[in-house]
Design a protein around this motif. Structure first.
Motif, PDB file in Angstrom:
ATOM      1  N   ILE A  18      -0.024  27.417  12.430  1.00  0.00           N
ATOM      2  CA  ILE A  18      -1.017  26.471  12.945  1.00  0.00           C
ATOM      3  C   ILE A  18      -2.422  26.931  12.557  1.00  0.00           C
ATOM      4  O   ILE A  18      -3.252  26.123  12.123  1.00  0.00           O
ATOM      5  N   GLY A  19      -2.693  28.211  12.682  1.00  0.00           N
ATOM      6  CA  GLY A  19      -4.007  28.743  12.328  1.00  0.00           C
ATOM      7  C   GLY A  19      -4.325  28.591  10.858  1.00  0.00           C
ATOM      8  O   GLY A  19      -5.408  28.121  10.482  1.00  0.00           O
ATOM      9  N   TYR A  20      -3.395  28.985   9.995  1.00  0.00           N
ATOM     10  CA  TYR A  20      -3.626  28.849   8.554  1.00  0.00           C
ATOM     11  C   TYR A  20      -3.715  27.391   8.137  1.00  0.00           C
ATOM     12  O   TYR A  20      -4.516  27.023   7.282  1.00  0.00           O
ATOM     13  N   GLY A  21      -2.892  26.554   8.747  1.00  0.00           N
ATOM     14  CA  GLY A  21      -2.951  25.119   8.448  1.00  0.00           C
ATOM     15  C   GLY A  21      -4.295  24.525   8.832  1.00  0.00           C
ATOM     16  O   GLY A  21      -4.851  23.700   8.116  1.00  0.00           O
ATOM     17  N   GLY A  22      -4.844  24.966   9.960  1.00  0.00           N
ATOM     18  CA  GLY A  22      -6.158  24.489  10.385  1.00  0.00           C
ATOM     19  C   GLY A  22      -7.253  24.888   9.413  1.00  0.00           C
ATOM     20  O   GLY A  22      -8.162  24.105   9.128  1.00  0.00           O
ATOM     21  N   ILE A  23      -7.168  26.117   8.896  1.00  0.00           N
ATOM     22  CA  ILE A  23      -8.162  26.569   7.923  1.00  0.00           C
ATOM     23  C   ILE A  23      -8.070  25.746   6.642  1.00  0.00           C
ATOM     24  O   ILE A  23      -9.087  25.316   6.087  1.00  0.00           O
ATOM     25  N   ILE A  24      -6.857  25.488   6.187  1.00  0.00           N
ATOM     26  CA  ILE A  24      -6.665  24.717   4.951  1.00  0.00           C
ATOM     27  C   ILE A  24      -7.143  23.277   5.129  1.00  0.00           C
ATOM     28  O   ILE A  24      -7.864  22.740   4.283  1.00  0.00           O
ATOM     29  N   ILE A  25      -6.771  22.653   6.239  1.00  0.00           N
ATOM     30  CA  ILE A  25      -7.200  21.268   6.489  1.00  0.00           C
ATOM     31  C   ILE A  25      -8.718  21.205   6.613  1.00  0.00           C
ATOM     32  O   ILE A  25      -9.361  20.292   6.083  1.00  0.00           O
ATOM     33  N   GLY A  26      -9.321  22.182   7.285  1.00  0.00           N
ATOM     34  CA  GLY A  26     -10.775  22.210   7.416  1.00  0.00           C
ATOM     35  C   GLY A  26     -11.473  22.378   6.074  1.00  0.00           C
ATOM     36  O   GLY A  26     -12.491  21.736   5.806  1.00  0.00           O
ATOM     37  N   ALA A  27     -10.918  23.249   5.211  1.00  0.00           N
ATOM     38  CA  ALA A  27     -11.513  23.459   3.886  1.00  0.00           C
ATOM     39  C   ALA A  27     -11.426  22.185   3.048  1.00  0.00           C
ATOM     40  O   ALA A  27     -12.389  21.818   2.365  1.00  0.00           O
TER      41      ALA A  27
END
Length: 51
Positions: A18-27
């Protein structure tokens, strides 16, 4: 001695995804908002992860 609180997401692997996915979606969202539309990014966004 204080007790540690119970994690919000009990499974560590799920929390990481969830954390890594959030970073990718935010980028991707930041890229689309600025470079994808031909605009310059504000300086502060260059300090963000994935920026």
């Amino acid at each position: 001695m204080s007790r540690a609180r119970k994690p919000f997401i009990p499974d560590r692997q799920v929390a990481l995804w969830i954390g890594y996915g959030g970073i990718i979606i935010g980028a991707v969202a930041l890229w689309d908002a600025y470079e994808g539309r031909g605009r310059r990014r504000p300086f502060a966004t260059k300090l963000l992860p994935g920026g």
